[in-house]
Design a protein around this motif. Structure first.
Motif, PDB file in Angstrom:
ATOM      1  N   GLU A   1      29.819  30.288  31.366  1.00  0.00           N
ATOM      2  CA  GLU A   1      30.463  30.667  30.106  1.00  0.00           C
ATOM      3  C   GLU A   1      30.625  32.178  29.993  1.00  0.00           C
ATOM      4  N   GLN A   2      29.640  32.926  30.481  1.00  0.00           N
ATOM      5  CA  GLN A   2      29.722  34.386  30.446  1.00  0.00           C
ATOM      6  C   GLN A   2      30.864  34.875  31.343  1.00  0.00           C
TER       7      GLN A   2
ATOM      8  N   ASN B   1      40.272  32.981  31.492  1.00  0.00           N
ATOM      9  CA  ASN B   1      40.978  32.697  32.743  1.00  0.00           C
ATOM     10  C   ASN B   1      39.999  32.076  33.739  1.00  0.00           C
ATOM     11  N   VAL B   2      40.048  30.751  33.864  1.00  0.00           N
ATOM     12  CA  VAL B   2      39.090  30.019  34.698  1.00  0.00           C
ATOM     13  C   VAL B   2      39.206  30.381  36.189  1.00  0.00           C
ATOM     14  N   PRO B   3      40.437  30.458  36.764  1.00  0.00           N
ATOM     15  CA  PRO B   3      40.524  30.838  38.182  1.00  0.00           C
ATOM     16  C   PRO B   3      39.882  32.191  38.488  1.00  0.00           C
TER      17      PRO B   3
ATOM     18  N   LEU C   1      34.930  35.284  40.548  1.00  0.00           N
ATOM     19  CA  LEU C   1      33.750  36.128  40.341  1.00  0.00           C
ATOM     20  C   LEU C   1      32.464  35.385  40.708  1.00  0.00           C
ATOM     21  N   LEU C   2      32.441  34.083  40.414  1.00  0.00           N
ATOM     22  CA  LEU C   2      31.257  33.274  40.701  1.00  0.00           C
ATOM     23  C   LEU C   2      31.235  32.735  42.130  1.00  0.00           C
ATOM     24  N   GLU C   3      32.335  32.995  42.856  1.00  0.00           N
ATOM     25  CA  GLU C   3      32.467  32.564  44.256  1.00  0.00           C
ATOM     26  C   GLU C   3      32.399  31.047  44.391  1.00  0.00           C
TER      27      GLU C   3
ATOM     28  N   SER D   1      38.175  24.220  40.469  1.00  0.00           N
ATOM     29  CA  SER D   1      37.924  22.802  40.172  1.00  0.00           C
ATOM     30  C   SER D   1      36.452  22.558  39.852  1.00  0.00           C
ATOM     31  N   THR D   2      35.564  23.333  40.468  1.00  0.00           N
ATOM     32  CA  THR D   2      34.136  23.198  40.177  1.00  0.00           C
ATOM     33  C   THR D   2      33.847  23.545  38.723  1.00  0.00           C
ATOM     34  N   LEU D   3      34.456  24.639  38.248  1.00  0.00           N
ATOM     35  CA  LEU D   3      34.237  25.050  36.863  1.00  0.00           C
ATOM     36  C   LEU D   3      34.825  24.036  35.890  1.00  0.00           C
ATOM     37  N   TYR D   4      36.015  23.541  36.198  1.00  0.00           N
ATOM     38  CA  TYR D   4      36.623  22.535  35.322  1.00  0.00           C
ATOM     39  C   TYR D   4      35.739  21.288  35.240  1.00  0.00           C
TER      40      TYR D   4
END
Length: 478
Positions: free
Chosen positions: A446-447, A455-457, A462-464, A468-471
């Motif tokens: 979330e941070q 912007n999810v992509p 940034l999280l490497e 699709s993992t975040l979604y």
């Protein structure tokens, strides 16, 4: 049916011409001689449909008024057969109501106004060929990932809604049909009008813009049509009007709903007849420029209230572009903030290069009622009044408080004050509280998303991890 390219090169796209008048077809064929396409012509809608069912068609130019089926209906069928085709309509001004609806629904992608100019016709077809070449598998645009920043004639954006707008501008700008732009104050309506001009056949001609709200009725009439010496008290010399000055370029009429009813009637006649008469003379002058108009108020409401002529509304509202407010453009807020920071740091000789984390949260959480213009002014003011390498949250809060006068401060980030949040986190650690792993992961994700203004992509990068993992993670929390 006839085929112009006798060798029928299979490597070339097929350009289908449809008109029930043989003379029109012959004129189109002559004008398009030498184009890089296999040209097939039809004077029957049914024959053209039969051919299209059995053969791929990449570009279609169809007349609107035909006995068997109108052009918009025909192109809707073509869209069903070949969704990626470039569909162009031949239309006179009296047909613009239906054609406008077809354009806004995606059935029609480009206009050719009758009577057409052969150079403009070639320009429109060349643009259609370029669009075909840039489709996935054929060109470099397929390499643009969602969220990739784009500078489109000075309009900086990465949001999908803006990229869709840019595509629509490329299509609509190839015609001389009137364009109407709606959007809140500060969303960039004049920038969009300029982009339409720069994408058009008239790009080498003048771009003339005027805010109709800045003039009284009499002065506005003189501005638009010009006047001869002695036409009215104070007319000490002859003055060229904007219709004349625009020549074959573009005339942009901002805040057009502020025009008086008598002036609206005169403007309607100019658009219908493509001619005007300067004040103080009876000499009629021809008008060839593209008309783009805009309003920050809902023109439909003005029509319902009787403040704006309905017939003029339909003349101007052939193609409509609605600009989203900045608060609905997600990651564009931070993208634009950094763009303006770099711009004004360079202009003012400062050394700012970014915002600290708390400043980012405030900027992304603010509603920006004044949209892009307000954001630009805030960034410019902070650069002028401060020094350092990073813009801090204190600078942002002070600047916003000064602008809104302490009355209206729609800052979501203030609701989660960074200092309070850090204190609470420290208190938890002192108590020895350990969060579950899934909650730590949730906070990190979330941070990152908040840091990237939704912007999810970008957050995934940034999280490497993959987007699709975040979604998938977000869906599991809902």
């Amino acid at each position: 049916m006839s085929v112009q390219n006798q060798e029928n090169n299979s490597a070339l796209p097929t350009l289908l011409l449809l008109d029930d008048e043989e003379g029109i077809l012959s004129s189109l064929k002559r004008a398009l001689r030498g184009i890089e396409a296999n040209i097939v012509t039809f004077d029957s809608v049914l024959d053209a449909l039969q051919y299209s069912e059995q053969h791929p068609v990449e570009i279609v130019i169809s007349d609107q008024r035909m006995p068997e089926m109108d052009g918009c209906e025909f192109l809707a069928r073509i869209r069903q057969y070949w969704p990626h085709s470039q569909r162009i309509i031949l239309s006179a001004y009296q047909d613009f109501g239906k054609v406008s609806a077809a354009f806004n629904s995606g059935v029609v992608e480009r206009f050719i106004c009758k009577p057409w100019d052969n150079k403009e016709l070639r320009f429109i077809v060349d643009k259609a060929l370029e669009a075909l070449a840039s489709m996935p598998g054929n060109g470099e645009r397929e390499n643009l990932l969602p969220g990739t920043p784009v500078d489109f004639h000075g309009i900086v954006a990465a949001d999908d809604s803006m990229n869709e707008l840019f595509t629509s501008i490329r299509h609509a700008a190839t015609t001389n049909a009137p364009i109407f732009i709606t959007g809140e104050t500060g969303t960039g309506k004049e920038l969009v009008a300029r982009a339409c001009h720069l994408e058009s056949f008239h790009q080498g001609e003048p771009f003339i813009g005027v805010n109709c709200a800045n003039f009284t009725e009499h002065l506005m009439e003189s501005q638009l049509f010009g006047h001869n010496k002695g036409a009215f008290t104070g007319a000490v010399s002859t003055q060229e009007g904007l219709f004349s000055a625009a020549k074959n370029g573009t005339l942009f009429l901002d805040e057009i709903t502020t025009l008086s009813k008598p002036l609206q009637a005169k403007l309607l006649r100019v658009i219908q007849e493509r001619e005007f008469t300067p004040l103080g003379t009876t000499k009629v002058q021809q008008f060839q420029a593209q008309i783009i108009s805009a309003s920050s108020t809902a023109i439909g409401e003005a029509v319902m209230a009787g403040e704006f002529r309905e017939d003029l509304y339909y003349r101007l509202n052939v193609i409509t572009f609605g600009l989203p407010p900045l608060r609905e453009r997600g990651g564009d807020i931070l993208l634009l903030a950094r763009f303006f920071l770099k711009k004004y740091s360079r202009l003012e000789g400062k050394h700012f290069h970014d915002f600290n984390r708390d400043a980012v949260q405030i900027i992304c959480g603010y509603d920006w009622p004044g949209n892009v213009r307000q954001l630009e002014n805030v960034i410019h003011g902070m650069v002028v009044l401060n020094t350092g390498k990073k813009i801090t949250s204190e600078m942002v809060i002070k600047s916003l408080s000064n602008m809104v006068g302490g009355i209206h401060a729609p800052v979501k980030a203030f609701q989660a004050d960074p200092v309070t949040a850090k204190a609470a986190e420290s208190d938890k650690k002192e108590k020895g509280e350990i969060l579950p792993l899934w909650q730590v992961e949730k906070q990190a994700i979330e941070q990152a998303i908040a840091h990237c203004c939704g912007n999810v992509p970008k957050a995934a990068a940034l999280l490497e991890v993959s987007p699709s993992t975040l979604y998938r993670k977000k869906q599991s929390w809902e």
